[in-house]
Design a protein around this motif. Structure first.
Motif, PDB file in Angstrom:
ATOM      1  N   GLU A 218      -5.426 -14.991   7.142  1.00 50.30           N
ATOM      2  CA  GLU A 218      -4.497 -13.948   6.707  1.00 50.30           C
ATOM      3  C   GLU A 218      -4.748 -13.566   5.249  1.00 50.30           C
ATOM      4  OE1 GLU A 218      -3.091 -16.022  10.192  1.00 50.30           O
ATOM      5  OE2 GLU A 218      -3.634 -16.791   8.206  1.00 50.30           O
ATOM      6  N   GLY A 219      -5.021 -14.579   4.437  1.00 56.28           N
ATOM      7  CA  GLY A 219      -5.308 -14.309   3.035  1.00 56.28           C
ATOM      8  C   GLY A 219      -6.588 -13.516   2.852  1.00 56.28           C
ATOM      9  N   ILE A 220      -7.620 -13.885   3.591  1.00 55.89           N
ATOM     10  CA  ILE A 220      -8.883 -13.138   3.529  1.00 55.89           C
ATOM     11  C   ILE A 220      -8.656 -11.691   3.959  1.00 55.89           C
ATOM     12  CG2 ILE A 220     -11.196 -12.917   4.510  1.00 55.89           C
ATOM     13  CD1 ILE A 220     -11.049 -15.245   2.615  1.00 55.89           C
ATOM     14  N   ALA A 221      -7.901 -11.496   5.043  1.00 55.44           N
ATOM     15  CA  ALA A 221      -7.630 -10.142   5.533  1.00 55.44           C
ATOM     16  C   ALA A 221      -6.852  -9.335   4.493  1.00 55.44           C
ATOM     17  CB  ALA A 221      -6.866 -10.207   6.847  1.00 55.44           C
ATOM     18  N   ARG A 222      -5.861  -9.982   3.860  1.00 54.94           N
ATOM     19  CA  ARG A 222      -5.047  -9.283   2.851  1.00 54.94           C
ATOM     20  C   ARG A 222      -5.911  -8.829   1.685  1.00 54.94           C
ATOM     21  NH1 ARG A 222      -2.275 -11.248  -1.882  1.00 54.94           N
ATOM     22  NH2 ARG A 222      -0.679  -9.713  -2.531  1.00 54.94           N
ATOM     23  N   TRP A 223      -6.744  -9.725   1.171  1.00 60.04           N
ATOM     24  CA  TRP A 223      -7.552  -9.355   0.029  1.00 60.04           C
ATOM     25  C   TRP A 223      -8.680  -8.396   0.396  1.00 60.04           C
ATOM     26  CZ3 TRP A 223      -6.235  -9.233  -4.723  1.00 60.04           C
ATOM     27  CH2 TRP A 223      -5.223 -10.075  -5.185  1.00 60.04           C
ATOM     28  N   THR A 224      -9.153  -8.452   1.615  1.00 58.80           N
ATOM     29  CA  THR A 224     -10.129  -7.451   2.062  1.00 58.80           C
ATOM     30  C   THR A 224      -9.511  -6.063   1.993  1.00 58.80           C
ATOM     31  OG1 THR A 224     -11.250  -9.011   3.543  1.00 58.80           O
ATOM     32  CG2 THR A 224     -11.560  -6.670   3.988  1.00 58.80           C
ATOM     33  N   HIS A 225      -8.283  -5.924   2.484  1.00 53.35           N
ATOM     34  CA  HIS A 225      -7.601  -4.636   2.465  1.00 53.35           C
ATOM     35  C   HIS A 225      -7.388  -4.161   1.031  1.00 53.35           C
ATOM     36  CE1 HIS A 225      -4.860  -1.444   3.650  1.00 53.35           C
ATOM     37  NE2 HIS A 225      -3.987  -1.910   2.758  1.00 53.35           N
ATOM     38  N   ILE A 226      -6.883  -5.053   0.173  1.00 60.66           N
ATOM     39  CA  ILE A 226      -6.606  -4.676  -1.215  1.00 60.66           C
ATOM     40  C   ILE A 226      -7.883  -4.267  -1.942  1.00 60.66           C
ATOM     41  CG2 ILE A 226      -5.884  -5.587  -3.470  1.00 60.66           C
ATOM     42  CD1 ILE A 226      -3.878  -7.370  -1.914  1.00 60.66           C
ATOM     43  N   LEU A 227      -8.913  -5.077  -1.817  1.00 65.62           N
ATOM     44  CA  LEU A 227     -10.135  -4.825  -2.580  1.00 65.62           C
ATOM     45  C   LEU A 227     -10.951  -3.669  -2.017  1.00 65.62           C
ATOM     46  CD1 LEU A 227     -11.244  -8.465  -3.422  1.00 65.62           C
ATOM     47  CD2 LEU A 227      -9.980  -6.848  -4.852  1.00 65.62           C
ATOM     48  N   ALA A 228     -10.947  -3.491  -0.719  1.00 68.38           N
ATOM     49  CA  ALA A 228     -11.657  -2.337  -0.144  1.00 68.38           C
ATOM     50  C   ALA A 228     -11.049  -1.045  -0.660  1.00 68.38           C
ATOM     51  CB  ALA A 228     -11.615  -2.389   1.383  1.00 68.38           C
ATOM     52  N   ASP A 229      -9.726  -1.010  -0.726  1.00 67.93           N
ATOM     53  CA  ASP A 229      -9.040   0.170  -1.240  1.00 67.93           C
ATOM     54  C   ASP A 229      -9.346   0.364  -2.727  1.00 67.93           C
ATOM     55  OD1 ASP A 229      -6.974   2.322  -0.907  1.00 67.93           O
ATOM     56  OD2 ASP A 229      -5.968   1.121  -2.445  1.00 67.93           O
ATOM     57  N   CYS A 230      -9.325  -0.737  -3.494  1.00 69.73           N
ATOM     58  CA  CYS A 230      -9.653  -0.663  -4.911  1.00 69.73           C
ATOM     59  C   CYS A 230     -11.073  -0.169  -5.139  1.00 69.73           C
ATOM     60  CB  CYS A 230      -9.454  -2.046  -5.543  1.00 69.73           C
ATOM     61  SG  CYS A 230     -10.042  -2.179  -7.260  1.00 69.73           S
ATOM     62  N   ILE A 231     -12.024  -0.734  -4.417  1.00 71.02           N
ATOM     63  CA  ILE A 231     -13.436  -0.345  -4.580  1.00 71.02           C
ATOM     64  C   ILE A 231     -13.630   1.127  -4.234  1.00 71.02           C
ATOM     65  CG2 ILE A 231     -15.755  -0.716  -3.641  1.00 71.02           C
ATOM     66  CD1 ILE A 231     -14.836  -3.733  -3.308  1.00 71.02           C
ATOM     67  N   ALA A 232     -12.991   1.582  -3.146  1.00 73.90           N
ATOM     68  CA  ALA A 232     -13.108   2.995  -2.755  1.00 73.90           C
ATOM     69  C   ALA A 232     -12.521   3.901  -3.839  1.00 73.90           C
ATOM     70  CB  ALA A 232     -12.411   3.218  -1.421  1.00 73.90           C
ATOM     71  N   THR A 233     -11.409   3.481  -4.426  1.00 75.01           N
ATOM     72  CA  THR A 233     -10.783   4.267  -5.484  1.00 75.01           C
ATOM     73  C   THR A 233     -11.698   4.344  -6.706  1.00 75.01           C
ATOM     74  OG1 THR A 233      -8.564   3.674  -4.781  1.00 75.01           O
ATOM     75  CG2 THR A 233      -8.793   4.397  -7.050  1.00 75.01           C
TER      76      THR A 233
END
Length: 238
Positions: A218-233
């Motif tokens: 769950e933690g890996i999934a949460r940070w994947t979502h956060i960081l993917a969005d950050c990187i795209a931004t």
């Protein structure tokens, strides 16, 4: 020779995980208890899974280290004595004490050089618009038990802060307490990004996630979502 793992991708990004592995090649005896190889001194906990998930989410190529940093630290200049540590966060590494120069040189030639050659080759083949370095850090150092590390995530940088500034804003906009060159400064330890990003004027994000957030699916999934969005931004803002 020990080569990194290279994941293919089509995005104009490059993910790099210097400390993703706890593996020790055959023939090397570090002289430490097996349990220590699961500790933060041997591996950036959670970064292997996080980098793979991010690569899939972003369709990005990734270069993932396959050897523990206790064997040779891929994010340090090989001329630095700390590249083959005799101790780490209070833990002695007997197999690295008084290491003969020939053995040290062999580790550098067999592990450090091929790793950085692989990164250089990937950049030469298709220059990325943004490089992302994925690391994790421990909530508390054993040698500094009273030192607080309250940031769940930090952004590290040296002289080139183009991507870092955008990344800090993007993460803070989520309500996160973001470390600005914390828990340590990219001006002090930034070898891989200095060599492959700053030296070639490629924007980069040095991301540090506190490892207590990466110890479950769950933690890996949460940070994947956060960081993917950050990187795209960040990519859109370059």
């Amino acid at each position: 020779m020990r080569l990194p793992e290279i994941l293919p991708g089509t995005a104009d990004l490059l993910l790099i995980a210097d400390h993703a592995s706890a593996d020790v090649p055959p023939g090397i005896d570090l002289g430490v208890p097996p349990a220590l190889m699961a500790d933060h001194v041997a591996v950036d906990i959670g970064t292997d899974a996080l980098t793979r998930r991010l690569a899939r989410a972003l369709s990005a190529p990734a270069i993932i280290a396959t050897v523990s940093r206790l064997v040779v630290d891929l994010n340090r200049d090989p001329a630095d004595l700390g590249a083959v540590p005799a101790s780490s966060d209070g833990h002695m590494i007997p197999g690295n004490w008084n290491l003969p120069d020939a053995e040290r040189a062999l580790r550098v030639a067999a592990i450090h050089v091929p790793y950085h050659d692989a990164i250089a080759a990937e950049i030469a083949a298709r220059r990325p618009a943004l490089i992302i370095s994925i690391h994790s850090f421990t909530p508390r150092l054993a040698t500094r038990p009273d030192e607080q590390r309250p940031w769940p995530v930090g952004i590290l940088y040296n002289q080139d802060d183009r991507a870092a500034r955008c990344g800090l804003v993007a993460l803070a906009a989520r309500g996160l307490h973001v470390g600005d060159n914390q828990p340590y400064s990219g001006r002090d330890l930034n070898y891989t990004m200095d060599r492959h990003a700053e030296a070639q004027h490629i924007p980069y994000l040095g991301i540090e996630v506190r490892n207590d957030g990466l110890q479950s699916r769950e933690g890996i999934a949460r940070w994947t979502h956060i960081l993917a969005d950050c990187i795209a931004t960040v990519r859109r803002g370059l």
